[in-house]
Design an enzyme around this catalytic site. Structure first.
Site, PDB file in Angstrom:
ATOM      1  N   GLU A  96      -3.510  -4.629  -0.829  1.00  0.00           N
ATOM      2  CA  GLU A  96      -3.503  -3.158  -0.971  1.00  0.00           C
ATOM      3  C   GLU A  96      -4.671  -2.590  -0.194  1.00  0.00           C
ATOM      4  OE1 GLU A  96      -3.556  -1.526  -4.986  1.00  0.00           O
ATOM      5  OE2 GLU A  96      -2.065  -2.994  -5.650  1.00  0.00           O
ATOM      6  N   GLU A 132      -5.060  -7.485 -10.288  1.00  0.00           N
ATOM      7  CA  GLU A 132      -6.320  -6.868 -10.733  1.00  0.00           C
ATOM      8  C   GLU A 132      -6.577  -7.018 -12.236  1.00  0.00           C
ATOM      9  OE1 GLU A 132      -6.627  -2.847  -9.471  1.00  0.00           O
ATOM     10  OE2 GLU A 132      -6.444  -3.334  -7.367  1.00  0.00           O
TER      11      GLU A 132
HETATM   12  C1  BG6 Z   1      -5.012  -0.314  -7.250  1.00  0.00           C
HETATM   13  C2  BG6 Z   1      -3.812  -0.575  -8.102  1.00  0.00           C
HETATM   14  O1  BG6 Z   1      -6.113  -0.795  -7.895  1.00  0.00           O
HETATM   15  O2  BG6 Z   1      -5.337   0.986  -6.982  1.00  0.00           O
HETATM   16  C3  BG6 Z   1      -2.716   0.422  -7.866  1.00  0.00           C
HETATM   17  O3  BG6 Z   1      -3.335  -1.877  -7.944  1.00  0.00           O
HETATM   18  C4  BG6 Z   1      -3.290   1.822  -7.870  1.00  0.00           C
HETATM   19  O4  BG6 Z   1      -1.728   0.257  -8.833  1.00  0.00           O
HETATM   20  C5  BG6 Z   1      -4.340   1.944  -6.777  1.00  0.00           C
HETATM   21  O5  BG6 Z   1      -2.308   2.773  -7.716  1.00  0.00           O
HETATM   22  C6  BG6 Z   1      -4.986   3.317  -6.730  1.00  0.00           C
HETATM   23  O6  BG6 Z   1      -6.065   3.461  -7.615  1.00  0.00           O
HETATM   24  P1  BG6 Z   1      -6.064   4.232  -9.019  1.00  0.00           P
HETATM   25  O7  BG6 Z   1      -7.470   4.414  -9.417  1.00  0.00           O
HETATM   26  O8  BG6 Z   1      -5.418   5.529  -8.826  1.00  0.00           O
HETATM   27  O9  BG6 Z   1      -5.344   3.390  -9.968  1.00  0.00           O
END
Ligand code: BG6
Length: 491
Positions: free
Chosen positions: A397, A201
């Site tokens: 994810e 990301e």
């Molecule tokens: C993803 C990331 O974008 O979202 C993760 O790769 C992260 O590392 C997950 O934990 C959850 O979202 P946020 O907003 O809590 O980072």
């Protein structure tokens, strides 16, 4: 700006990377190999994911030096309750138990990330073999349980030393240092790992790490003067990705699979009619984030209209950079949580992104609108809109935060997460059934962990972590996912 705001800009046609005849042939083959009704294809990768800074802890152990996230989280006011990843889930010491959790779950694939400051603590130069040894131990334990390791080489925790030396992603030197770290890592771990993901990301450590006019939400938390400076960090990160692809291929002793992982903006036609689907294709590649990052990495070209929108803020690009960025990939990892509805519009760009209403159903995170169809469309539009129907994709994810509490009986009834996962997986199954090349699914996350600026206040795990005792308690969603994997279909 919110964590995952949709950035609208002018749309444009697709960047076709495949001849129409070849694309049609690929699709016909895929359709012929469709899974049985309701099921996922044979050999579908069922997996779970975590990331180094979010779970490992042991921040100062065995030669690891700080990452930008260590400093950021230790700066007052940057994270909820001043939480840091110093201990996190203590996975560094408990990895054997955590691999056991994976094995009991039944997954055959595990996505984790390697911490650059463990392998090359100063960002460049000497390799810390003790840091490498941790990943050797982890991977050997996975292999012992017949679980395939998928390693991300950067999940945001870049070395602080490079921030001090030249401002991290503000400098082009970062791409070169990243590629050298990748070479050192693949040289040492390439005998055990064949599935590599370069970067997770890009937007989350560029657009969210460098703020114009205020401290941004993520590390390094640098305030810059112009939008062009932020765009330049994106260009350097794309360059780092391309150089890393070359480095992996050069260093790997065996045939390997290389991907980029992006949290693309998924667009969903508000009504599934040809006109709204056409508009959605335009939005998918024309929107700024996809148009200047995803499309660039997958085709070696910026989407011209997205690029034109940047105007004087467009980054400096040197001759040959786009060829490096557009290195051929074996697959694409899609991080998919939410989406946006699009409709056809009688305007210059030919589409309109509809605003999300306050009352729209959300998971326990302000940005996390529940849009199950977004997973189907993300997979489909890589072929239909970006022009890469040949490229295998997997969901690297998917998951949601939920207000998890232990019941008096010591269980966690996260029925909202089960509902979320079930709805999304049904849509992913639809993509597979229609012949789109979707290879697998990694649930985010194996366990609750350090949720970046939210600290420990948000829980995304299918396993509950009691941070006082570090006890792991499988939630209802863990049991549900276990059964899905067993039967290879959504239940
Ligand atoms: C993803 C990331 O974008 O979202 C993760 O790769 C992260 O590392 C997950 O934990 C959850 O979202 P946020 O907003 O809590 O980072």
């Amino acid at each position: 700006m919110q964590r995952r705001d949709f950035i609208t800009c002018a749309g444009l046609g697709t960047a076709a990377a495949m001849l129409p005849g070849a694309a049609e042939a690929a699709r016909r083959t895929a359709v012929a190999m469709r899974p049985a009704p309701g099921r996922f294809p044979e050999g579908f990768w069922w997996g779970a994911a975590t990331a180094s800074y979010q779970v490992e802890g042991a921040a100062a152990e065995d030669g690891r030096k700080p990452s930008v996230w260590d400093t950021f989280s230790h700066t007052p006011g940057r994270t909820k309750n001043g939480d840091t990843g110093d201990v996190a889930c203590d996975h560094y010491h408990r990895y054997e138990d955590d691999v056991k959790l994976l094995a009991d779950l039944g997954v055959k694939h595990y996505r984790f990330s390697i911490a650059w400051p463990r392998i090359v603590p100063d960002g460049r130069g000497a390799v810390n073999e003790k840091g490498v040894d941790f990943y050797k131990r982890l991977v050997d334990t996975l292999l012992k349980h017949d679980i395939t390791p998928h390693a991300t080489l950067l999940h945001w925790d870049s070395p602080l030393a490079l921030e001090d030396r030249y401002g991290s992603w503000r400098s082009r030197e970062m791409a070169k240092d990243f590629a050298d770290y990748v070479t050192a890592t693949v040289n040492r771990l390439g005998d055990r790992i064949q599935y590599w993901m370069t970067i997770n990301e890009i937007m989350c450590f560029t657009i969210l790490g460098y703020g114009v006019g205020g401290v941004p939400q993520h590390a390094p938390g640098t305030v810059v003067k112009t939008r062009k400076e932020v765009q330049q960090t994106i260009h350097h990160a794309l360059l780092a990705h391309g150089m890393a692809v070359q480095a992996i291929r050069a260093a790997s002793p065996t045939r390997c699979n290389v991907s980029l992982v992006e949290n693309l903006d998924s667009c969903v036609p508000v009504i599934e009619t040809p006109e709204h689907i056409e508009a959605t294709k335009k939005a998918f590649v024309g929107e700024e984030r996809n148009g200047t990052m995803l499309v660039t990495a997958l085709t070696g070209k910026h989407n011209p209209q997205a690029w034109a929108k940047l105007g004087a803020d467009a980054p400096d690009v040197q001759p040959g950079d786009l060829d490096i960025i557009g290195q051929p990939l074996d697959s694409l990892g899609i991080n998919l949580y939410t989406g946006n509805y699009v409709r056809a519009a009688d305007n210059k760009q030919g589409y309109e992104v509809l605003p999300m209403r306050e009352s729209y159903p959300k998971a326990n995170m302000p940005w996390l609108n529940i849009v199950p169809d977004s997973i189907y469309w993300a997979v489909r539009l890589i072929g239909d809109a970006v022009g890469r129907p040949d490229l295998p994709v997997y969901i690297s994810e998917n998951g949601c935060a939920s207000e998890d509490v232990l019941s008096p009986s010591g269980e966690v009834f996260d029925t909202d997460r089960v509902m979320y996962l079930r709805s999304y997986l049904r849509q992913l199954q639809r993509a597979a059934a229609e012949g789109y090349p979707v290879k697998g699914y990694f649930q985010w996350s194996l366990m609750d962990n350090f949720e970046w600026s939210c600290g420990y206040t948000k829980r995304f795990g299918i396993t509950y972590v009691d941070y006082k005792t570090q006890r792991r308690i499988p939630k209802l969603s863990y049991r549900w996912y276990q059964q899905v994997i067993r039967e290879n279909r959504v239940l």
